[in-house]
Design a protein around this motif. Structure first.
Motif, PDB file in Angstrom:
ATOM      1  N   LYS A 101     -13.269  14.969   2.899  1.00 47.38           N
ATOM      2  CA  LYS A 101     -13.005  15.073   1.465  1.00 47.38           C
ATOM      3  C   LYS A 101     -11.569  15.505   1.162  1.00 47.38           C
ATOM      4  CE  LYS A 101     -17.342  14.131   0.668  1.00 47.38           C
ATOM      5  NZ  LYS A 101     -17.733  12.760   0.273  1.00 47.38           N
ATOM      6  N   ILE A 102     -10.653  15.126   2.058  1.00 42.52           N
ATOM      7  CA  ILE A 102      -9.222  15.314   1.782  1.00 42.52           C
ATOM      8  C   ILE A 102      -8.706  14.123   0.982  1.00 42.52           C
ATOM      9  CG2 ILE A 102      -6.943  15.685   2.804  1.00 42.52           C
ATOM     10  CD1 ILE A 102      -8.966  17.947   3.302  1.00 42.52           C
ATOM     11  N   LEU A 103      -9.188  12.939   1.345  1.00 41.63           N
ATOM     12  CA  LEU A 103      -8.875  11.710   0.620  1.00 41.63           C
ATOM     13  C   LEU A 103     -10.153  11.112   0.063  1.00 41.63           C
ATOM     14  CD1 LEU A 103      -6.438   9.767   3.040  1.00 41.63           C
ATOM     15  CD2 LEU A 103      -5.830  11.094   1.011  1.00 41.63           C
ATOM     16  N   GLN A 104     -10.037  10.390  -1.024  1.00 38.49           N
ATOM     17  CA  GLN A 104     -11.132   9.543  -1.486  1.00 38.49           C
ATOM     18  C   GLN A 104     -10.871   8.125  -0.996  1.00 38.49           C
ATOM     19  OE1 GLN A 104     -11.258   8.330  -5.686  1.00 38.49           O
ATOM     20  NE2 GLN A 104      -9.385   9.542  -6.034  1.00 38.49           N
ATOM     21  N   PRO A 105     -11.877   7.256  -0.967  1.00 35.41           N
ATOM     22  CA  PRO A 105     -11.646   5.883  -0.507  1.00 35.41           C
ATOM     23  C   PRO A 105     -10.545   5.196  -1.314  1.00 35.41           C
ATOM     24  CG  PRO A 105     -13.980   6.340  -0.611  1.00 35.41           C
ATOM     25  CD  PRO A 105     -13.299   7.516  -1.246  1.00 35.41           C
ATOM     26  N   LEU A 106      -9.974   4.192  -0.722  1.00 27.31           N
ATOM     27  CA  LEU A 106      -8.839   3.482  -1.316  1.00 27.31           C
ATOM     28  C   LEU A 106      -9.187   2.903  -2.689  1.00 27.31           C
ATOM     29  CD1 LEU A 106      -9.141   0.085  -1.148  1.00 27.31           C
ATOM     30  CD2 LEU A 106      -8.992   0.613   1.283  1.00 27.31           C
ATOM     31  N   LYS A 107      -8.155   2.725  -3.495  1.00 30.58           N
ATOM     32  CA  LYS A 107      -8.305   2.097  -4.807  1.00 30.58           C
ATOM     33  C   LYS A 107      -7.384   0.898  -4.902  1.00 30.58           C
ATOM     34  CE  LYS A 107      -9.711   6.043  -7.667  1.00 30.58           C
ATOM     35  NZ  LYS A 107      -9.456   6.734  -8.967  1.00 30.58           N
ATOM     36  N   ALA A 165     -14.450  -1.525  -0.884  1.00 31.15           N
ATOM     37  CA  ALA A 165     -15.286  -0.769   0.047  1.00 31.15           C
ATOM     38  C   ALA A 165     -15.232  -1.364   1.455  1.00 31.15           C
ATOM     39  CB  ALA A 165     -16.724  -0.739  -0.459  1.00 31.15           C
ATOM     40  N   GLU A 166     -15.207  -2.697   1.538  1.00 23.27           N
ATOM     41  CA  GLU A 166     -15.123  -3.359   2.846  1.00 23.27           C
ATOM     42  C   GLU A 166     -13.797  -3.045   3.522  1.00 23.27           C
ATOM     43  OE1 GLU A 166     -16.648  -5.539   5.979  1.00 23.27           O
ATOM     44  OE2 GLU A 166     -17.682  -5.004   4.104  1.00 23.27           O
ATOM     45  N   MET A 167     -12.716  -3.043   2.742  1.00 29.73           N
ATOM     46  CA  MET A 167     -11.412  -2.715   3.313  1.00 29.73           C
ATOM     47  C   MET A 167     -11.375  -1.257   3.776  1.00 29.73           C
ATOM     48  SD  MET A 167      -8.492  -4.789   1.219  1.00 29.73           S
ATOM     49  CE  MET A 167      -8.584  -3.750  -0.235  1.00 29.73           C
ATOM     50  N   ASP A 168     -11.937  -0.366   2.967  1.00 27.52           N
ATOM     51  CA  ASP A 168     -11.935   1.040   3.350  1.00 27.52           C
ATOM     52  C   ASP A 168     -12.746   1.255   4.630  1.00 27.52           C
ATOM     53  OD1 ASP A 168     -10.902   3.642   1.978  1.00 27.52           O
ATOM     54  OD2 ASP A 168     -12.856   4.172   2.825  1.00 27.52           O
ATOM     55  N   TYR A 186      -5.507   9.422  -2.713  1.00 28.62           N
ATOM     56  CA  TYR A 186      -6.039   8.186  -2.141  1.00 28.62           C
ATOM     57  C   TYR A 186      -4.891   7.249  -1.780  1.00 28.62           C
ATOM     58  CZ  TYR A 186      -5.267   6.620  -6.983  1.00 28.62           C
ATOM     59  OH  TYR A 186      -4.707   6.355  -8.218  1.00 28.62           O
ATOM     60  N   HIS A 187      -5.230   6.204  -1.077  1.00 22.45           N
ATOM     61  CA  HIS A 187      -4.289   5.116  -0.817  1.00 22.45           C
ATOM     62  C   HIS A 187      -4.459   4.074  -1.918  1.00 22.45           C
ATOM     63  CE1 HIS A 187      -3.666   5.802   3.798  1.00 22.45           C
ATOM     64  NE2 HIS A 187      -3.310   6.834   3.062  1.00 22.45           N
ATOM     65  N   GLU A 188      -3.346   3.740  -2.564  1.00 24.36           N
ATOM     66  CA  GLU A 188      -3.387   2.736  -3.624  1.00 24.36           C
ATOM     67  C   GLU A 188      -2.925   1.391  -3.063  1.00 24.36           C
ATOM     68  OE1 GLU A 188      -1.861   1.936  -8.213  1.00 24.36           O
ATOM     69  OE2 GLU A 188      -0.754   3.341  -6.939  1.00 24.36           O
ATOM     70  N   VAL A 216       0.843  -1.195   0.000  1.00 25.16           N
ATOM     71  CA  VAL A 216       0.000   0.000   0.000  1.00 25.16           C
ATOM     72  C   VAL A 216       0.879   1.246   0.000  1.00 25.16           C
ATOM     73  CG1 VAL A 216      -1.959   1.153   1.103  1.00 25.16           C
ATOM     74  CG2 VAL A 216      -1.622  -1.306   1.453  1.00 25.16           C
ATOM     75  N   SER A 217       0.518   2.218  -0.829  1.00 24.47           N
ATOM     76  CA  SER A 217       1.250   3.486  -0.911  1.00 24.47           C
ATOM     77  C   SER A 217       0.263   4.626  -1.131  1.00 24.47           C
ATOM     78  CB  SER A 217       2.257   3.462  -2.072  1.00 24.47           C
ATOM     79  OG  SER A 217       3.316   2.571  -1.821  1.00 24.47           O
ATOM     80  N   PRO A 218       0.635   5.848  -0.762  1.00 25.21           N
ATOM     81  CA  PRO A 218      -0.238   6.988  -1.036  1.00 25.21           C
ATOM     82  C   PRO A 218      -0.105   7.429  -2.491  1.00 25.21           C
ATOM     83  CG  PRO A 218       1.759   7.746   0.037  1.00 25.21           C
ATOM     84  CD  PRO A 218       1.856   6.244  -0.023  1.00 25.21           C
ATOM     85  N   GLN A 219      -1.204   7.844  -3.076  1.00 24.22           N
ATOM     86  CA  GLN A 219      -1.165   8.481  -4.391  1.00 24.22           C
ATOM     87  C   GLN A 219      -1.478   9.963  -4.155  1.00 24.22           C
ATOM     88  OE1 GLN A 219      -0.263   9.687  -7.214  1.00 24.22           O
ATOM     89  NE2 GLN A 219      -0.511   7.638  -8.144  1.00 24.22           N
TER      90      GLN A 219
END
Length: 499
Positions: free
Chosen positions: A449-455, A429-432, A410-412, A397-400
């Protein structure tokens, strides 16, 4: 029951009874270890530099000895290499364990005769506790494999050095020598893929009962066994009953392992490192690792969320609380003093003292102030798997921080699936959801709304192995970083993403 199995069962009972005595007196045990370490090292160069002769208490020690990492200890190690005696510990080390450095090349961690003895003793105790609890002694009559680094050692300053697992290969007890596979010659093969193929050839028709190693590399061994034998591992090895591992969390791999084996087997987690052997799992129904308080290591703990403060607290065992993450600080009979190993632990029990490894103090994501640690991402992917069945080979996992125009950061999550979930969006969605429940900072950033959910970025089969090979870290004791605060792992891995 064979004579060897009978002896193992009775020896196990004696060892467990002996361990129960120090487990019942944890603080007195650590106090005795502390006093002995200071007394033995007071006439070393380090002891004189830090006035060990006047140290009467842990507080005295903390006032004289700052927390150090390897780079801050390097000048003492270089004096040992130059031939000086009595530098960090009386005499000279028996070995150096060579590990990867982060800022200035390889690290050479001193290992003394007594610290090596404790490493071996801890490994033995882990198996004996398992025997005592489970009653399973039959594995001592079959073959065992320890997937490890090459035992070929080199010399530096007149002292042998190598990977810890390679050094440990020289210390297998005589009564297990006939049980060990692979052969010495195969163990000495340096190229990991060549070595795994040779291990498969040697073991595929053997009566394997215990298999040990880092899960990601044991998985490669299992996959090649299955390919070569056209059977599941559990069918090839019907008496295989125990998997011993350390280095990374087994849970993300468990579903894949059980698919490869065809059934579940008992597992025992260890917490060893070049700097010492700290803990092992002593109960099958408890994932907590029994902290070894009598093994020549004095422990201190710095709250992880205060580690980078100017003057963080250094706590003794009696001051820790359950459920909090601490940086693990060591003073050892190998001559490490106030040493930051880099791992963080979380106490899950104080009677006896048990920990889980929660991450690395330098391996986190806080690009936006979220302070995400390894334990949280591992928990999140487990909950994703439970809600949307899948099998995961590897992930990181890394930040984008620089997404496409118009998108929030988001976190990728870069994931190599063996079996992809039917609903990948639901899985994400479950992980987020799990991440938000575990980490309030992350939740605030999502809600604000600083981050969007993980991708999720899916990585093609074999992508992680190809990446590790490209950086010269395929196999052995090398591990994929679970998370990083930059794109140093994610960007190269993106070359292996699925289209």
């Amino acid at each position: 029951m064979s004579l060897k199995a009978w002896a193992a069962k009775h020896y196990a009972r004696r060892v467990v009874q002996s361990d129960a005595r120090w487990m019942a007196q944890p603080h007195q045990t650590q106090e005795a270890v502390f006093k002995k370490l200071i007394r033995q090292a007071k006439n070393t160069a380090f002891g004189k530099d830090h006035d060990f002769a006047s140290i009467k208490s842990p507080q005295d020690f903390r006032e004289r000895v700052p927390v150090r990492d390897y780079e801050q200890l390097r000048n003492y190690v270089e004096r040992i290499v130059a031939g000086e005696e009595d530098v960090l510990w009386p005499g000279r080390p028996k070995y150096f364990a060579k590990t990867s450095g982060t800022t200035s090349g390889s690290k050479f961690i001193p290992i003394t005769s007594i610290s090596m003895k404790e490493q071996v003793r801890a490994s033995r105790r882990a198996l004996l506790h398992y025997i005592h609890e489970s009653g399973n002694t039959e594995f001592v009559n079959g073959k065992m494999i320890f997937l490890q680094g090459s035992p070929v050692l080199e010399k530096k300053g007149g002292i042998y050095y190598g990977r810890l697992s390679g050094i440990s290969a020289h210390y297998l007890p005589a009564y297990l020598q006939t049980n060990r596979l692979p052969s010495w010659e195969t163990n000495c093969i340096e190229d990991w893929e060549t070595k795994v193929d040779a291990v498969v050839e040697e073991t595929i028709r053997a009566d394997m009962r215990v298999i040990a190693g880092i899960p990601s590399w044991v998985q490669m061994y299992f996959e090649r066994l299955q390919s070569a034998g056209s059977k599941r591992v559990g069918d090839l090895f019907p008496n295989f009953s125990l998997f011993v591992y350390g280095g990374v969390n087994y849970e993300p791999y468990r579903a894949k392992f059980e698919s490869l084996i065809g059934r579940s087997v008992d597992s025992v987690e260890l917490f060893p490192a070049s700097e010492g052997f700290f803990a092992f799992q002593n109960q099958q129904d408890d994932p907590g690792l029994l902290l070894l308080l009598d093994a020549g290591i004095y422990y201190e703990f710095i709250p992880a969320d205060q580690f980078f403060d100017d003057n963080p607290p250094r706590l003794g065992l009696e001051e820790v609380v359950l459920g909090k993450d601490y940086a693990l600080i060591l003073s050892t009979n190998a001559g490490l003093w106030g040493y930051n190993i880099g791992d963080t632990v979380r106490f899950v029990s104080k009677d006896p003292y048990k920990v889980v490894v929660s991450g690395r103090i330098k391996h986190f994501i806080s690009a936006f102030g979220e302070h995400v640690i390894a334990k949280e991402v591992e928990q999140a992917i487990q909950e994703g798997i439970q809600a949307f069945p899948a099998r995961v080979n590897e992930f990181t996992v890394s930040p984008q921080t620089a997404p496409e125009e118009g998108e929030l950061p988001y976190h990728e999550w870069l994931i190599e699936f063996d079996q992809e979930p039917e609903d990948l969006k639901g899985f994400a969605a479950e992980m987020d959801k799990s991440m938000q429940e575990q980490n309030s900072y992350y939740k605030d950033l999502i809600e604000g709304k600083i981050l969007q959910p993980l991708k999720i970025t899916t990585i093609q089969a074999g992508g992680f192995d190809a990446f590790m090979k490209s950086i010269g870290k395929l196999g052995g004791q090398n591990k994929v970083k679970r998370l990083a605060n930059d794109r140093s792992t994610a960007d190269p891995l993106s070359a292996f993403k699925t289209t």
